[in-house]
Design a protein around this motif. Structure first.
Motif, PDB file in Angstrom:
ATOM      1  N   GLN A   1       0.896  -0.851   0.111  1.00 18.15           N
ATOM      2  CA  GLN A   1      -0.070   0.186   0.570  1.00 18.15           C
ATOM      3  C   GLN A   1       0.789   0.918  -0.115  1.00 18.15           C
ATOM      4  N   VAL A   2       0.461   2.180  -0.428  1.00 22.28           N
ATOM      5  CA  VAL A   2       0.855   3.891  -0.954  1.00 22.28           C
ATOM      6  C   VAL A   2       0.785   4.180   1.276  1.00 22.28           C
ATOM      7  N   PHE A   3       2.152   4.065   1.944  1.00 21.78           N
ATOM      8  CA  PHE A   3       1.761   5.047   2.720  1.00 21.78           C
ATOM      9  C   PHE A   3       2.268   6.008   2.910  1.00 21.78           C
ATOM     10  N   GLN A   4       1.793   7.357   4.017  1.00 22.21           N
ATOM     11  CA  GLN A   4       2.304   8.616   3.748  1.00 22.21           C
ATOM     12  C   GLN A   4       3.645   8.475   5.185  1.00 22.21           C
ATOM     13  N   VAL A   5       4.696   8.357   4.855  1.00 27.54           N
ATOM     14  CA  VAL A   5       5.477   9.030   5.799  1.00 27.54           C
ATOM     15  C   VAL A   5       5.433  10.777   6.117  1.00 27.54           C
ATOM     16  N   THR A   6       6.054  11.025   7.427  1.00 27.52           N
ATOM     17  CA  THR A   6       6.016  12.626   7.467  1.00 27.52           C
ATOM     18  C   THR A   6       7.373  12.271   9.486  1.00 27.52           C
ATOM     19  N   CYS A   7       7.936  13.394   9.444  1.00 22.80           N
ATOM     20  CA  CYS A   7       8.636  13.896  10.141  1.00 22.80           C
ATOM     21  C   CYS A   7       7.725  13.897  11.527  1.00 22.80           C
ATOM     22  N   ASP A   8       8.703  13.020  12.467  1.00 18.42           N
ATOM     23  CA  ASP A   8       8.032  13.113  13.931  1.00 18.42           C
ATOM     24  C   ASP A   8       7.944  14.191  14.217  1.00 18.42           C
ATOM     25  N   ILE A   9       8.931  15.399  14.567  1.00 17.02           N
ATOM     26  CA  ILE A   9       8.941  16.386  14.365  1.00 17.02           C
ATOM     27  C   ILE A   9       8.257  17.892  14.274  1.00 17.02           C
ATOM     28  N   ALA A  10       7.735  17.289  13.246  1.00 13.53           N
ATOM     29  CA  ALA A  10       6.828  18.399  12.990  1.00 13.53           C
ATOM     30  C   ALA A  10       6.434  19.227  13.280  1.00 13.53           C
ATOM     31  N   ALA A  11       5.569  17.899  14.254  1.00 16.89           N
ATOM     32  CA  ALA A  11       4.198  18.861  14.692  1.00 16.89           C
ATOM     33  C   ALA A  11       4.495  19.673  15.637  1.00 16.89           C
ATOM     34  N   HIS A  12       6.173  19.185  16.278  1.00 18.36           N
ATOM     35  CA  HIS A  12       6.597  20.566  17.235  1.00 18.36           C
ATOM     36  C   HIS A  12       7.173  21.832  17.193  1.00 18.36           C
ATOM     37  N   LEU A  13       7.447  21.848  15.537  1.00 14.01           N
ATOM     38  CA  LEU A  13       8.293  22.631  15.021  1.00 14.01           C
ATOM     39  C   LEU A  13       6.967  22.890  14.185  1.00 14.01           C
ATOM     40  N   ALA A  14       6.648  24.255  14.069  1.00  8.77           N
ATOM     41  CA  ALA A  14       5.559  25.033  13.336  1.00  8.77           C
ATOM     42  C   ALA A  14       6.038  25.105  12.161  1.00  8.77           C
ATOM     43  N   ASP A  15       7.137  26.562  13.003  1.00  2.90           N
ATOM     44  CA  ASP A  15       7.505  27.048  11.603  1.00  2.90           C
ATOM     45  C   ASP A  15       8.428  26.370  10.748  1.00  2.90           C
ATOM     46  N   VAL A  16       9.217  24.828  10.984  1.00  4.24           N
ATOM     47  CA  VAL A  16       9.656  24.471  10.498  1.00  4.24           C
ATOM     48  C   VAL A  16       9.229  23.847   8.933  1.00  4.24           C
ATOM     49  N   SER A  17       9.570  23.195   8.053  1.00  4.43           N
ATOM     50  CA  SER A  17       8.938  22.940   6.725  1.00  4.43           C
ATOM     51  C   SER A  17       9.340  21.514   6.975  1.00  4.43           C
ATOM     52  N   PHE A  18       9.268  20.234   6.908  1.00  6.31           N
ATOM     53  CA  PHE A  18       9.757  18.794   6.938  1.00  6.31           C
ATOM     54  C   PHE A  18       9.077  18.245   5.764  1.00  6.31           C
ATOM     55  N   PRO A  19      10.273  17.470   5.038  1.00  6.06           N
ATOM     56  CA  PRO A  19       9.054  16.729   3.702  1.00  6.06           C
ATOM     57  C   PRO A  19       9.128  16.051   4.468  1.00  6.06           C
TER      58      PRO A  19
ATOM     59  N   PRO B   1       5.484   6.571   0.228  1.00  6.62           N
ATOM     60  CA  PRO B   1       6.537   5.081  -0.536  1.00  6.62           C
ATOM     61  C   PRO B   1       5.679   4.226  -0.669  1.00  6.62           C
ATOM     62  N   LEU B   2       5.355   3.172  -1.386  1.00  7.98           N
ATOM     63  CA  LEU B   2       4.912   1.994  -1.488  1.00  7.98           C
ATOM     64  C   LEU B   2       5.750   0.944  -0.660  1.00  7.98           C
ATOM     65  N   VAL B   3       4.776   1.084   0.296  1.00  2.64           N
ATOM     66  CA  VAL B   3       5.547  -0.401   1.234  1.00  2.64           C
ATOM     67  C   VAL B   3       4.330  -1.977   1.772  1.00  2.64           C
ATOM     68  N   MET B   4       5.097  -2.762   2.292  1.00  2.83           N
ATOM     69  CA  MET B   4       4.213  -3.748   2.429  1.00  2.83           C
ATOM     70  C   MET B   4       3.415  -3.409   3.606  1.00  2.83           C
ATOM     71  N   SER B   5       1.698  -4.311   2.823  1.00  5.72           N
ATOM     72  CA  SER B   5       0.526  -3.689   4.276  1.00  5.72           C
ATOM     73  C   SER B   5       1.155  -4.375   6.374  1.00  5.72           C
ATOM     74  N   VAL B   6       0.449  -3.717   6.704  1.00  5.77           N
ATOM     75  CA  VAL B   6       0.675  -3.779   8.094  1.00  5.77           C
ATOM     76  C   VAL B   6       0.160  -5.321   7.866  1.00  5.77           C
ATOM     77  N   ALA B   7      -0.850  -5.932   7.671  1.00  5.02           N
ATOM     78  CA  ALA B   7      -1.165  -7.194   8.028  1.00  5.02           C
ATOM     79  C   ALA B   7       0.416  -8.289   7.466  1.00  5.02           C
ATOM     80  N   ARG B   8       0.706  -8.248   6.336  1.00  2.00           N
ATOM     81  CA  ARG B   8       1.851  -8.847   5.386  1.00  2.00           C
ATOM     82  C   ARG B   8       2.944  -8.612   6.640  1.00  2.00           C
ATOM     83  N   THR B   9       3.349  -7.774   6.891  1.00  2.00           N
ATOM     84  CA  THR B   9       4.310  -7.107   8.329  1.00  2.00           C
ATOM     85  C   THR B   9       4.352  -7.942   9.373  1.00  2.00           C
ATOM     86  N   PHE B  10       2.840  -8.075  10.246  1.00  2.00           N
ATOM     87  CA  PHE B  10       2.727  -8.243  11.249  1.00  2.00           C
ATOM     88  C   PHE B  10       2.783  -9.687  11.013  1.00  2.00           C
ATOM     89  N   TRP B  11       2.055 -11.282  10.298  1.00  2.00           N
ATOM     90  CA  TRP B  11       2.408 -12.295   9.874  1.00  2.00           C
ATOM     91  C   TRP B  11       3.626 -12.775   9.798  1.00  2.00           C
TER      92      TRP B  11
END
Length: 179
Positions: free
Chosen positions: A19-37, A41-51
């Motif tokens: 599935q396509v999964f949105q990835v963001t920087c963990d710190i972005a929520a704490h630094l509103a004045d800074v732009s983070f990329p 990416p296309l990643v393996m599903s959570v179900a596949r990873t779990f099993w």
């Protein structure tokens, strides 16, 4: 902390489903004045990873031996998935569970401590065992302690006993759902 990111690109799984999964920087929520990329990416599903991880832990419990250092990461990841909003869907996904068991039964034939071939199907059909006992538990605890000492887990990692309590609960829920 070393300025290194390690990515695991093993070919142990088929990569399906993904599935396509949105990835963001963990710190972005704490630094509103800074732009983070961000990335999508296309990643393996959570179900596949779990099993994939659950069956690896199941094999460990059947064999009672550590395969490599930092193997305890699988239990850490399983507990994290169990705390996530995805868990109920993941353990109910019989299609992915069966696909993982079939794939591993062809490509990753493993033997238990008695030399018997491990059948993955029961692990995904109500007989999952991911909480090790005896020497296997001791070996896993040592590996987990080394991971904690190396600060492999981000944030405040739970104690080993808490981790295995979470995994025992996860194991029971997954087995009830599959039964």
């Amino acid at each position: 902390m070393a300025p290194v990111v390690t990515l695991e690109f093993g070919a142990r799984a088929t990569g399906e489903p993904h599935q396509v999964f949105q990835v963001t920087c963990d710190i972005a929520a704490h630094l509103a004045d800074v732009s983070f990329p961000t990335a999508s990416p296309l990643v393996m599903s959570v179900a596949r990873t779990f099993w994939e991880k659950a069956t690896a832990a199941h094999v460990f419990c059947a064999q009672g031996r550590i395969r490599s250092e930092r193997y305890a990461r699988h239990w850490h990841d399983l507990a994290a998935i169990a705390r996530s909003p995805h868990f109920a869907t993941v353990i109910a996904d019989r299609t992915v569970a069966t696909a993982v068991a079939r794939h591993k039964s062809y490509f990753f034939i493993e033997k238990d401590a008695d030399g018997q071939v491990i059948d993955y199907m029961p692990a995904t059909a109500g007989h999952l065992k991911i909480v090790p006992q005896g020497e296997a538990r001791t070996a896993l605890a040592k590996d987990y302690a080394a991971m904690q000492a190396d600060e492999v887990m981000v944030g405040n990692a739970v104690s080993f006993d808490e981790l295995l309590e979470a995994c025992a609960d996860l194991e029971a829920k997954a087995n009830r759902t599959a039964a």
